[in-house]
Design an enzyme around this catalytic site. Structure first.
Site, PDB file in Angstrom:
ATOM      1  N   LYS A  97      28.195   9.549   2.023  1.00  0.00           N
ATOM      2  CA  LYS A  97      27.834   8.910   0.747  1.00  0.00           C
ATOM      3  C   LYS A  97      26.342   8.612   0.785  1.00  0.00           C
ATOM      4  CE  LYS A  97      29.659   7.402  -3.135  1.00  0.00           C
ATOM      5  NZ  LYS A  97      30.798   7.932  -3.921  1.00  0.00           N
ATOM      6  N   ASP A 152      27.838   9.822  -8.700  1.00  0.00           N
ATOM      7  CA  ASP A 152      28.589   8.561  -8.620  1.00  0.00           C
ATOM      8  C   ASP A 152      27.952   7.690  -9.705  1.00  0.00           C
ATOM      9  OD1 ASP A 152      30.623   7.005  -6.739  1.00  0.00           O
ATOM     10  OD2 ASP A 152      29.031   5.593  -7.146  1.00  0.00           O
TER      11      ASP A 152
HETATM   12  P1  NDP Z   1      29.070   5.835 -14.362  1.00  0.00           P
HETATM   13  O1  NDP Z   1      27.701   5.460 -13.976  1.00  0.00           O
HETATM   14  O2  NDP Z   1      29.289   7.051 -15.167  1.00  0.00           O
HETATM   15  O3  NDP Z   1      29.797   4.622 -15.112  1.00  0.00           O
HETATM   16  C1  NDP Z   1      29.955   3.393 -14.501  1.00  0.00           C
HETATM   17  C2  NDP Z   1      30.542   2.420 -15.498  1.00  0.00           C
HETATM   18  O4  NDP Z   1      30.852   1.210 -14.829  1.00  0.00           O
HETATM   19  C3  NDP Z   1      29.602   2.055 -16.621  1.00  0.00           C
HETATM   20  O5  NDP Z   1      30.317   1.716 -17.760  1.00  0.00           O
HETATM   21  C4  NDP Z   1      28.886   0.850 -16.016  1.00  0.00           C
HETATM   22  O6  NDP Z   1      28.304  -0.022 -16.996  1.00  0.00           O
HETATM   23  C5  NDP Z   1      29.992   0.140 -15.306  1.00  0.00           C
HETATM   24  N1  NDP Z   1      29.443  -0.584 -14.139  1.00  0.00           N
HETATM   25  C6  NDP Z   1      28.684  -0.084 -13.141  1.00  0.00           C
HETATM   26  N2  NDP Z   1      28.319  -1.051 -12.273  1.00  0.00           N
HETATM   27  C7  NDP Z   1      28.857  -2.183 -12.743  1.00  0.00           C
HETATM   28  C8  NDP Z   1      28.850  -3.510 -12.286  1.00  0.00           C
HETATM   29  N3  NDP Z   1      28.222  -3.882 -11.152  1.00  0.00           N
HETATM   30  N4  NDP Z   1      29.536  -4.428 -13.023  1.00  0.00           N
HETATM   31  C9  NDP Z   1      30.163  -4.055 -14.165  1.00  0.00           C
HETATM   32  N5  NDP Z   1      30.206  -2.797 -14.637  1.00  0.00           N
HETATM   33  C10 NDP Z   1      29.568  -1.871 -13.940  1.00  0.00           C
HETATM   34  O7  NDP Z   1      29.880   5.925 -12.979  1.00  0.00           O
HETATM   35  P2  NDP Z   1      31.262   6.649 -12.679  1.00  0.00           P
HETATM   36  O8  NDP Z   1      32.139   6.561 -13.865  1.00  0.00           O
HETATM   37  O9  NDP Z   1      30.960   7.953 -12.085  1.00  0.00           O
HETATM   38  O10 NDP Z   1      31.832   5.730 -11.501  1.00  0.00           O
HETATM   39  C11 NDP Z   1      32.656   4.602 -11.765  1.00  0.00           C
HETATM   40  C12 NDP Z   1      33.428   4.261 -10.494  1.00  0.00           C
HETATM   41  O11 NDP Z   1      34.235   5.385 -10.096  1.00  0.00           O
HETATM   42  C13 NDP Z   1      32.580   3.926  -9.264  1.00  0.00           C
HETATM   43  O12 NDP Z   1      33.251   2.967  -8.487  1.00  0.00           O
HETATM   44  C14 NDP Z   1      32.541   5.243  -8.500  1.00  0.00           C
HETATM   45  O13 NDP Z   1      32.280   5.060  -7.130  1.00  0.00           O
HETATM   46  C15 NDP Z   1      33.950   5.735  -8.739  1.00  0.00           C
HETATM   47  N6  NDP Z   1      34.159   7.170  -8.562  1.00  0.00           N
HETATM   48  C16 NDP Z   1      33.439   8.075  -9.276  1.00  0.00           C
HETATM   49  C17 NDP Z   1      33.690   9.422  -9.115  1.00  0.00           C
HETATM   50  C18 NDP Z   1      33.019  10.456  -9.953  1.00  0.00           C
HETATM   51  O14 NDP Z   1      33.429  11.621  -9.875  1.00  0.00           O
HETATM   52  N7  NDP Z   1      32.031  10.122 -10.775  1.00  0.00           N
HETATM   53  C19 NDP Z   1      34.648   9.910  -8.115  1.00  0.00           C
HETATM   54  C20 NDP Z   1      35.410   8.862  -7.469  1.00  0.00           C
HETATM   55  C21 NDP Z   1      35.132   7.549  -7.681  1.00  0.00           C
HETATM   56  P3  NDP Z   1      26.719   0.034 -17.264  1.00  0.00           P
HETATM   57  O15 NDP Z   1      26.507   1.292 -18.017  1.00  0.00           O
HETATM   58  O16 NDP Z   1      26.455  -1.193 -18.009  1.00  0.00           O
HETATM   59  O17 NDP Z   1      26.078   0.057 -15.904  1.00  0.00           O
END
Ligand code: NDP
Length: 454
Positions: A134, A174
């Site tokens: 990671k 991510d």
């Molecule tokens: P994105 O950046 O596309 O979206 C993240 C979302 O979560 C946004 O709506 C963001 O809001 C919100 N968010 C992020 N940080 C925080 C925080 N500290 N508190 C509250 N809301 C938060 O990321 P992903 O959708 O790719 O990832 C989301 C989760 O899924 C993560 O935990 C990631 O590790 C996990 N994941 C992702 C994968 C992938 O293929 N992308 C694969 C497996 C797991 P804002 O826009 O306001 O920051």
């Protein structure tokens, strides 16, 4: 050695965990992830004392390598900014390191290590030949122009390119890293190495080696997994009220698939707040706001005045629902949120984000017989399709959306079945936390044993 051989599995796990806390002080997210996984391995350690004798746990909690580096870049005002970059190459027993890059101001070594550690077991569960890693940076993409994002990605890759390679380490996206960022990083990698090696990064654009269905894979995969879990308990998404936190890549495609299967998604969020739409969230509006305009979710109510916007995203879990899919970030469901969900009759929780539930929250779900799908099993579809992207790149060909989607369904069903069988074998029927951890662990541990003490 004698002392270790005299220990029970539980004593050995306690010893490894207390040494880990002593040697990695302040890394609280890493402690949490290690505790969740190691404590569920007790039964397999009692059955296989050779894992203790060969120091498998001591080895598996120690990354093979950690890189931390300076990322200097120039903003639109000509000011030099400096961020810190990371890549943790955790375990390569079953394949090249594989795991995403996170750009978020909260990124630190503890967060990257917890994510890298989880990734080892998740990648193993997919059944594909990928190790765990990671990376990321404490860079905040919010409010940055496209040019600033590009310059940051180039500066980040100017160091990262030394440590990655198609058969060595293959990063993906991510939080804060999507197709745009992967494209900029790939361009820089190509320029620095003078090699056209698309398999070095996954989540690429479709015109330069990206896989169809990669963008959808984590969210769709989550819903496929939860569908299996519901089906085994004679339930389905049909007619269920669903809450999805976040509104990023994972959340959007979880909402899309849950809706397609008959669920009604009534709320989603970003880090500022959440939207509650009792008529059902309009996904086209969310996609436009988040994917095209890159704006805040609060914009939603301007177009859907019947919906409500509330600040404080945590309160999203106070809304009654049947199925909760946390898809934003770690520890977003604490014990209070878990209690609120249970009190309101939640039937199933499926983790889309990594480690979105605290240990206390998980215990509360299990004790109250809420069906619980742990992240390393339920969100493995993203990395699964990333591995399929690597295969397509190696073969220099591309599968159709339907072909990839079918393989994704197969991967998620297989992970569900493996986890159920492992849980049963260890005397914890239906406990997918234990089942997924054991099924993921055994393959990696056996590969480590087969490769000697390295
Ligand atoms: P994105 O950046 O596309 O979206 C993240 C979302 O979560 C946004 O709506 C963001 O809001 C919100 N968010 C992020 N940080 C925080 C925080 N500290 N508190 C509250 N809301 C938060 O990321 P992903 O959708 O790719 O990832 C989301 C989760 O899924 C993560 O935990 C990631 O590790 C996990 N994941 C992702 C994968 C992938 O293929 N992308 C694969 C497996 C797991 P804002 O826009 O306001 O920051």
């Amino acid at each position: 050695m004698n002392t270790i051989m005299a220990m029970s599995g539980r004593e050995y796990v306690s010893k490894v965990l207390s040494n880990l806390e002593r040697d990695n002080p302040l890394e609280k997210e890493f402690h949490q992830a290690a505790k969740e996984i190691l404590e569920s391995l007790v039964c397999i350690l009692d059955k296989h004392p050779e894992y203790m004798k060969l120091g498998i746990l001591e080895r598996i909690v120690e990354p093979e390598r950690v890189f931390m580096f300076r990322v200097p870049w120039v903003d639109d005002n000509g000011i030099v900014r400096v961020n810190r970059g990371y890549r943790v190459q955790f375990n390569s027993a079953i394949g090249p390191y594989k795991g995403g890059l996170r750009f978020h101001p909260s990124v630190n070594l503890s967060i990257i290590k917890f994510l890298g550690f989880e990734q080892i077991f998740k990648n193993s569960l997919t059944g594909l030949p990928i190790g765990g890693g990671k990376g990321g940076a404490n860079f905040d993409p919010k409010g940055k122009s496209d040019w600033e994002i590009m310059r940051f990605c180039q500066a980040f890759m100017a160091e990262l390119y030394k440590y990655i390679g198609v058969d060595m380490d293959v990063p993906a996206g991510d939080i804060g890293v999507g197709g745009r960022e992967i494209g900029y990083m790939y361009g820089q990698y190509k320029k620095l190495t003078r090699q056209y090696e698309p398999g070095v990064l996954t989540g690429k654009g479709l015109t330069f080696g990206g896989s169809l269905a990669r963008k959808e894979a984590t969210g769709y995969g989550l819903v496929y997994f939860v569908k299996e879990m519901l089906k085994s308990n004679k339930m389905s998404f049909d007619g269920q009220k669903v809450i999805v936190s976040g509104s990023g890549n994972v959340a959007i495609y979880a909402m899309e698939k849950a809706t397609e299967l008959g669920g009604k998604v009534i709320a989603c969020s970003d880090s500022n707040g959440y939207v509650y739409d009792k008529n059902g969230i309009n996904l086209q509006t969310v996609k436009r706001i988040k994917e095209v305009e890159r704006k805040r979710i609060s914009e939603y109510v301007k177009e859907h005045p019947e919906a409500e916007y509330h600040e404080n995203m945590k309160d999203i879990w106070n809304i009654p629902c049947d199925i909760a899919l946390p898809c934003a970030t770690q520890n977003e469901i604490d014990i209070n949120s878990a209690k609120a969900l249970i009190k309101n009759g939640v039937k199933a929780v499926g983790e889309g984000a990594n480690m979105p539930s605290t240990l206390e929250a998980i215990d509360a779900f299990l004790e109250n017989k809420v069906l619980f799908a742990p992240a390393k099993a339920s969100n493995a579809g993203g990395v699964g399709v990333s591995a399929l992207e690597m295969s397509q790149n190696s073969m220099r060909m591309a599968w159709t959306f339907e072909e990839v989607d079918e393989k994704l369904k197969g991967i998620m069903k297989n992970i569900y079945e493996k986890s159920i069988i492992s849980a049963e074998d260890c005397g914890c029927p239906g406990n997918l936390v234990v089942g997924a951890n054991i099924a993921g662990f055994v393959k990696v541990a056996d590969a480590m044993i087969g490769q000697g003490v390295v």
